[in-house]
Design a protein around this motif. Structure first.
Motif, mmCIF file in Angstrom:
data_model
loop_
_atom_site.group_PDB
_atom_site.id
_atom_site.type_symbol
_atom_site.label_atom_id
_atom_site.label_comp_id
_atom_site.label_asym_id
_atom_site.label_seq_id
_atom_site.Cartn_x
_atom_site.Cartn_y
_atom_site.Cartn_z
ATOM 1 N N THR A 1 57.717 65.610 -75.348
ATOM 2 C CA THR A 1 58.990 65.158 -75.910
ATOM 3 C C THR A 1 59.717 64.369 -74.846
ATOM 4 N N ILE A 2 60.079 63.142 -75.194
ATOM 5 C CA ILE A 2 60.786 62.279 -74.251
ATOM 6 C C ILE A 2 62.209 62.068 -74.763
ATOM 7 N N PRO A 3 63.216 62.483 -73.995
ATOM 8 C CA PRO A 3 64.598 62.193 -74.383
ATOM 9 C C PRO A 3 64.881 60.696 -74.236
ATOM 10 N N ILE A 4 65.647 60.152 -75.165
ATOM 11 C CA ILE A 4 66.005 58.731 -75.128
ATOM 12 C C ILE A 4 67.503 58.628 -74.872
ATOM 13 N N GLN A 5 67.867 57.931 -73.814
ATOM 14 C CA GLN A 5 69.273 57.685 -73.509
ATOM 15 C C GLN A 5 69.595 56.249 -73.879
ATOM 16 N N VAL A 6 70.783 56.044 -74.439
ATOM 17 C CA VAL A 6 71.285 54.692 -74.664
ATOM 18 C C VAL A 6 72.613 54.612 -73.922
ATOM 19 N N TYR B 1 62.122 53.883 -67.364
ATOM 20 C CA TYR B 1 61.306 55.030 -67.762
ATOM 21 C C TYR B 1 61.018 55.899 -66.552
ATOM 22 N N ALA B 2 61.410 57.155 -66.638
ATOM 23 C CA ALA B 2 61.048 58.142 -65.621
ATOM 24 C C ALA B 2 59.840 58.886 -66.193
ATOM 25 N N PRO B 3 58.657 58.671 -65.628
ATOM 26 C CA PRO B 3 57.425 59.203 -66.236
ATOM 27 C C PRO B 3 57.529 60.674 -66.632
ATOM 28 N N HIS B 4 57.194 60.939 -67.899
ATOM 29 C CA HIS B 4 57.161 62.281 -68.494
ATOM 30 C C HIS B 4 58.527 62.947 -68.559
ATOM 31 N N ARG B 5 59.611 62.207 -68.285
ATOM 32 C CA ARG B 5 60.926 62.839 -68.227
ATOM 33 C C ARG B 5 61.937 62.214 -69.186
ATOM 34 N N ALA C 1 50.612 58.912 -73.098
ATOM 35 C CA ALA C 1 51.235 57.630 -73.467
ATOM 36 C C ALA C 1 51.811 56.950 -72.236
ATOM 37 N N GLY C 2 51.703 55.635 -72.202
ATOM 38 C CA GLY C 2 52.260 54.857 -71.101
ATOM 39 C C GLY C 2 53.667 54.387 -71.430
ATOM 40 N N GLU C 3 54.282 53.762 -70.458
ATOM 41 C CA GLU C 3 55.673 53.301 -70.611
ATOM 42 C C GLU C 3 55.837 52.354 -71.796
#
Length: 69
Positions: free
Chosen positions: A10-15, A58-62, A29-31
Motif C-alpha cells: 500500500t502506497i500513500p499518495i500525498q497531494v 517517490y520514496a521507494p515502498h513508502r 512495482a517501479g516508480e
C-alpha cells in the motif's frame, strides 16, 4: 524456511503535502508504474483536474508525493 513476500504493498499518495489517497500496487512495482496508477485513480484525478503537476517524488515502498499548482 522460506520468507513470505507480500505480493501487494500500500502506497500513500500525498497531494501538496496532504495525505489524500492510498493505492495497492504489486510489491515489485517501479516508480513509473506507481505514478501512473496514482494519477489514474479517481480520487487523485479529481484533485489534480485543471492543475499542473510540478513534480512527483517517490520514496521507494513508502510514499508518492505529487506537487501541483
Amino acid at each position: 524456511s522460506t520468507l513470505v513476500v507480500d505480493e501487494l504493498m500500500t502506497i500513500p499518495i500525498q497531494v501538496n503535502g496532504k495525505l489524500r489517497h492510498r493505492i495497492e500496487v504489486p510489491a515489485n512495482a517501479g516508480e513509473d508504474e506507481i505514478t501512473q496508477q496514482a494519477l489514474a485513480s479517481a480520487e487523485v484525478k479529481r484533485l489534480i483536474e485543471g492543475k499542473q503537476i510540478v513534480k512527483t517524488v517517490y520514496a521507494p515502498h513508502r510514499l508518492l508525493s505529487i506537487v501541483i499548482r
